[in-house]
Design an enzyme around this catalytic site. Sequence first.
Site, mmCIF file in Angstrom:
data_model
loop_
_atom_site.group_PDB
_atom_site.id
_atom_site.type_symbol
_atom_site.label_atom_id
_atom_site.label_comp_id
_atom_site.label_asym_id
_atom_site.label_seq_id
_atom_site.Cartn_x
_atom_site.Cartn_y
_atom_site.Cartn_z
ATOM 1 N N HIS A 136 0.870 -1.173 0.000
ATOM 2 C CA HIS A 136 0.000 0.000 0.000
ATOM 3 C C HIS A 136 0.914 1.233 0.000
ATOM 4 C CE1 HIS A 136 -2.837 2.918 1.797
ATOM 5 N NE2 HIS A 136 -3.818 2.078 1.548
ATOM 6 N N ASP A 213 3.099 -4.503 8.011
ATOM 7 C CA ASP A 213 1.869 -3.736 7.833
ATOM 8 C C ASP A 213 0.712 -4.718 8.000
ATOM 9 O OD1 ASP A 213 -0.431 -2.546 6.905
ATOM 10 O OD2 ASP A 213 0.470 -1.716 5.085
ATOM 11 N N GLN A 216 -4.558 -5.306 6.890
ATOM 12 C CA GLN A 216 -5.475 -6.365 6.466
ATOM 13 C C GLN A 216 -5.241 -7.631 7.284
ATOM 14 O OE1 GLN A 216 -7.891 -5.820 4.290
ATOM 15 N NE2 GLN A 216 -7.172 -3.833 3.540
ATOM 16 N N LYS A 239 -10.542 -0.740 10.154
ATOM 17 C CA LYS A 239 -10.751 -1.952 9.348
ATOM 18 C C LYS A 239 -11.075 -3.156 10.231
ATOM 19 C CE LYS A 239 -7.949 -0.258 5.596
ATOM 20 N NZ LYS A 239 -6.904 -0.447 4.597
ATOM 21 N N CYS A 377 -4.715 2.495 -3.688
ATOM 22 C CA CYS A 377 -3.485 2.995 -3.043
ATOM 23 C C CYS A 377 -2.323 2.038 -3.257
ATOM 24 C CB CYS A 377 -3.675 3.247 -1.550
ATOM 25 S SG CYS A 377 -4.959 4.422 -1.175
HETATM 26 C C1 LIG Z 1 -5.911 0.399 4.443
HETATM 27 C C2 LIG Z 1 -4.492 0.009 4.402
HETATM 28 C C3 LIG Z 1 -3.494 0.887 4.814
HETATM 29 C C4 LIG Z 1 -3.787 2.301 5.259
HETATM 30 O O1 LIG Z 1 -4.662 2.352 6.360
HETATM 31 P P1 LIG Z 1 -4.997 3.771 7.003
HETATM 32 O O2 LIG Z 1 -6.054 3.464 8.009
HETATM 33 O O3 LIG Z 1 -5.498 4.633 5.883
HETATM 34 O O4 LIG Z 1 -3.748 4.298 7.592
HETATM 35 C C5 LIG Z 1 -2.183 0.451 4.779
HETATM 36 N N1 LIG Z 1 -1.869 -0.787 4.391
HETATM 37 C C6 LIG Z 1 -2.811 -1.683 3.994
HETATM 38 C C7 LIG Z 1 -2.398 -3.060 3.593
HETATM 39 C C8 LIG Z 1 -4.144 -1.304 3.983
HETATM 40 O O5 LIG Z 1 -5.066 -2.179 3.586
#
Ligand SMILES: *Cc1c(COP(=O)(O)O)cnc(C)c1O
Length: 419
Positions: A136, A213, A216, A239, A377
């Site tokens: 992302h 990260d 997800q 999320k 993104c």
């Molecule tokens: C949604 C997402 C982000 C960004 O999340 P934010 O809440 O906008 O900071 C980063 N990495 C992954 C894999 C995502 O799905």
Amino acid sequence: MTAATTVLKPDTSSSYDVAAIRADFPALSLEINGYPHAFLDSGASAQKPNQVLERMDQAYRSEYANVHRGAYTLSQLATDNYENARSTVAKFMNAKTPDEIIFTRNVTAAINLVAHSYGREFLSAGDEIIISHMEHHANIVPWQLLRDAIGIEIKVAPVDDAGNFLMDEFEKLLNPKTKLVAITQVSNVLGTIVPIKEVVRLAHDQDAHVLIDGAQGIVHEGVDVQDLDADFYAFTGHKLYGPTGIGVLWGKLDLLNKMPPYQGGGDMIENVTFEKTTYRDAPARFEAGTPPIVEAVGLAAAIDYVSIIGLTNIAAHEQSLLAYANDKLATIEGLTIIGQADNKAGIISFMLGDIHSHDIGTIIDARGVAVRAGHHCAQPLMDRYGVAATARASFGLYSNKSDIDQLVDALNYVKEIFG
Ligand SMILES: *Cc1c(COP(=O)(O)O)cnc(C)c1O
């Protein structure tokens, strides 16, 4: 949790009561353009259950004051709530101590924190970091800003045509100059589940640190940070069925305490004079200013909610929906799925002939179906597959087969329109 209106058995997926779960989410019973709401965009942000909404409402109505400041009753209560939320997050991730949990604004802020603080202390010109082709923008751009500021190099670990992470190719990129590996646990576009434990092991063999990260990953897979043994893990509350405005950075405590503050202000200092200021240890040193107090309480309520259902049960439910959706979508001629990794979560990116994904998104919205359309993104990943944009359906714990049936009907309608 205050308003537990659902009682769910946490053991077998056969007892998974998706109708009872859906009743907890007010947004799912909305009518959208005259159709039932088929919300298939949880990958962008999940809907919130009553348990979270009511808990936050109560925190604002009768438990609200600033934290870590007043000696009075409500300030004490708000402080206890905020720190208990930290403990709930710590338990959920199996962190060694709540001190390893830093509340941030979202995962983006958590990664930027590491890039600024860790980056400026531990990295210097010529050092290398490795990211993957699936990242992302939140896990690309902070490293580019750091590269432009201090001259590090960014290497990109590739994926194959199906979207599998290529461990051998990743291993070839590792060398003594590698200082950090920053990689996603689950791709928000392809759904690919990355074998992050193996990534951590290989990176640590080269004495490189690892940031995951988990935006997800925490939703679809969960995490045990002690078992994983990465150095940083970041995720975002909205999320995970919690509110916006809160995210988490987990880090190993000794590493966090070697990192300088990223932002200065109230609550993070030990002592301030105009000549010299000393800082508190983690997590306080990274939480300058008034924190997201009620958002933390909401996130804890979301974690309680998810924990009662059980992450394994949720994952099993999403896997069965994924299989169902794959079968149904295969009946639509001209539909191509981008991302068919061997191991993937409930996220399906697709193209429908040469119909633009924004047209797909707009037309199926008229039939009550919400999907994401665009580059998600992740523009470098779009380039990798030679597409400008895709439509993406993503599942949450409340998704059901009717959502998918409604999507398939709506896509057939799109095909009719474009003849
Ligand atoms: C949604 C997402 C982000 C960004 O999340 P934010 O809440 O906008 O900071 C980063 N990495 C992954 C894999 C995502 O799905």
